[in-house]
Design a protein around this motif. Sequence first.
Motif, PDB file in Angstrom:
ATOM      1  N   UNK A 227     -12.521 -10.179   2.747  1.00 18.92           N
ATOM      2  CA  UNK A 227     -12.372  -9.177   2.644  1.00 18.92           C
ATOM      3  C   UNK A 227     -10.365  -8.943   2.838  1.00 18.92           C
ATOM      4  N   UNK A 228     -10.113  -7.623   2.224  1.00 18.37           N
ATOM      5  CA  UNK A 228      -8.538  -7.134   2.458  1.00 18.37           C
ATOM      6  C   UNK A 228      -8.820  -5.923   2.638  1.00 18.37           C
ATOM      7  N   UNK A 229      -7.790  -5.482   3.925  1.00 15.88           N
ATOM      8  CA  UNK A 229      -7.716  -3.942   3.887  1.00 15.88           C
ATOM      9  C   UNK A 229      -6.310  -3.645   3.801  1.00 15.88           C
ATOM     10  N   UNK A 230      -6.037  -2.419   2.732  1.00 15.30           N
ATOM     11  CA  UNK A 230      -4.724  -1.924   3.025  1.00 15.30           C
ATOM     12  C   UNK A 230      -4.700  -0.125   3.125  1.00 15.30           C
ATOM     13  N   UNK A 231      -3.137   0.184   3.513  1.00 15.37           N
ATOM     14  CA  UNK A 231      -3.444   1.705   3.404  1.00 15.37           C
ATOM     15  C   UNK A 231      -2.419   1.928   2.548  1.00 15.37           C
ATOM     16  N   UNK A 232      -2.748   3.317   1.866  1.00 18.21           N
ATOM     17  CA  UNK A 232      -2.066   3.350   0.771  1.00 18.21           C
ATOM     18  C   UNK A 232      -1.509   4.886   0.489  1.00 18.21           C
ATOM     19  N   UNK A 233       0.041   5.277   0.985  1.00 18.08           N
ATOM     20  CA  UNK A 233       0.627   6.621   1.436  1.00 18.08           C
ATOM     21  C   UNK A 233       1.217   6.200  -0.372  1.00 18.08           C
ATOM     22  N   UNK A 234       2.052   7.806  -0.750  1.00 19.15           N
ATOM     23  CA  UNK A 234       2.035   7.934  -1.772  1.00 19.15           C
ATOM     24  C   UNK A 234       2.888   9.451  -1.811  1.00 19.15           C
ATOM     25  N   UNK A 235       3.948   9.851  -2.682  1.00 22.02           N
ATOM     26  CA  UNK A 235       3.924  11.135  -2.911  1.00 22.02           C
ATOM     27  C   UNK A 235       5.619  11.430  -3.438  1.00 22.02           C
ATOM     28  N   UNK A 236       5.557  12.110  -4.094  1.00 20.17           N
ATOM     29  CA  UNK A 236       7.156  11.930  -4.863  1.00 20.17           C
ATOM     30  C   UNK A 236       7.835  10.998  -5.530  1.00 20.17           C
ATOM     31  N   UNK A 237       6.327  10.671  -6.086  1.00 19.81           N
ATOM     32  CA  UNK A 237       6.755   9.439  -7.215  1.00 19.81           C
ATOM     33  C   UNK A 237       7.512   8.175  -7.023  1.00 19.81           C
ATOM     34  N   UNK A 238       6.852   8.229  -5.555  1.00 17.11           N
ATOM     35  CA  UNK A 238       7.066   6.108  -4.868  1.00 17.11           C
ATOM     36  C   UNK A 238       5.769   6.269  -4.210  1.00 17.11           C
ATOM     37  N   UNK A 239       5.024   5.203  -3.804  1.00 17.66           N
ATOM     38  CA  UNK A 239       4.334   4.282  -3.134  1.00 17.66           C
ATOM     39  C   UNK A 239       4.239   3.790  -2.288  1.00 17.66           C
TER      40      UNK A 239
ATOM     41  N   UNK B 141       3.271   9.420 -12.809  1.00 17.07           N
ATOM     42  CA  UNK B 141       1.973   9.541 -11.710  1.00 17.07           C
ATOM     43  C   UNK B 141       2.836  10.617 -10.471  1.00 17.07           C
ATOM     44  N   UNK B 142       2.855  11.442  -9.104  1.00 17.00           N
ATOM     45  CA  UNK B 142       3.520  11.928  -8.315  1.00 17.00           C
ATOM     46  C   UNK B 142       2.814  11.358  -7.365  1.00 17.00           C
ATOM     47  N   UNK B 143       1.889  11.087  -6.985  1.00 20.26           N
ATOM     48  CA  UNK B 143       1.145  10.718  -5.748  1.00 20.26           C
ATOM     49  C   UNK B 143      -0.525   9.893  -6.346  1.00 20.26           C
TER      50      UNK B 143
ATOM     51  N   UNK C   8      -7.397   9.971  -5.697  1.00 18.54           N
ATOM     52  CA  UNK C   8      -7.367  10.970  -6.536  1.00 18.54           C
ATOM     53  C   UNK C   8      -5.316  10.824  -6.895  1.00 18.54           C
ATOM     54  N   UNK C   9      -5.353  11.107  -8.265  1.00 14.99           N
ATOM     55  CA  UNK C   9      -4.155  10.721  -8.477  1.00 14.99           C
ATOM     56  C   UNK C   9      -3.629  12.448  -9.476  1.00 14.99           C
ATOM     57  N   UNK C  10      -2.302  12.416  -8.362  1.00 13.84           N
ATOM     58  CA  UNK C  10      -1.913  13.608  -9.696  1.00 13.84           C
ATOM     59  C   UNK C  10      -0.348  13.787 -10.259  1.00 13.84           C
ATOM     60  N   UNK C  11      -0.760  13.511 -11.570  1.00 16.53           N
ATOM     61  CA  UNK C  11       0.533  13.441 -12.002  1.00 16.53           C
ATOM     62  C   UNK C  11       2.029  14.722 -12.856  1.00 16.53           C
ATOM     63  N   UNK C  12       3.240  13.818 -12.141  1.00 21.48           N
ATOM     64  CA  UNK C  12       4.182  14.925 -11.511  1.00 21.48           C
ATOM     65  C   UNK C  12       3.763  16.285 -12.899  1.00 21.48           C
TER      66      UNK C  12
END
Length: 182
Positions: free
Chosen positions: A108-120, A166-168, A177-181
């Motif tokens: 079991x692997x748990x991660x947190x994903x934070x992104x915005x402005x083309x970075x993650x 990808x923006x975020x 949810x994947x948002x394109x720049x």
Amino acid sequence: MSPLFTVLAATALAVPAADPLYESARRKLDLIESRQAKPGSVFNFTPGEINAWAPIRVPEYVPAGVRHPRIELGVETATGYALMDLLKMHETSNWLMTRLIEGERPVKVSVRVRSGGGRCTVDLLRVEVSNVVASGAVLDFLVKTFFVPMYPDAKINEPFDLDYNIDRIEVRPAGVRVTIRK
């Protein structure tokens, strides 16, 4: 490795390739990866789509040692579950570690994903092997021995640029949810 793959790869229930959920996820990924997505486009991947995609596509990236991948999504978090035989993925010469991890085990692997402005940033929150939490030197060993050799350019716990315009990437219980720049 694509950060989108990282998020989606922590997934899935075994389903046939003709599954409409798999086909839906594949079409969306094909548009994103071919850079044909229109600026400002938003792609939503449901847990069902992710869990249909993973058992078919994960073997392309990890050909041996992983069975029954699935994912659960939370607010900015993803937890992947699978049965894994770590030694089939990468052999180790450390006798003690070989004895501790040999054979197929629930992981079991748990991660947190934070992104915005083309970075993650993908933060590793927790790893469990056979319901035992890996931390400290054991966790470092698992990451260095099994993850880094397969994905030497991957970033853990540090920001990286998103590819495919990808923006975020937003992770929520209802999906990714994947948002394109624009």
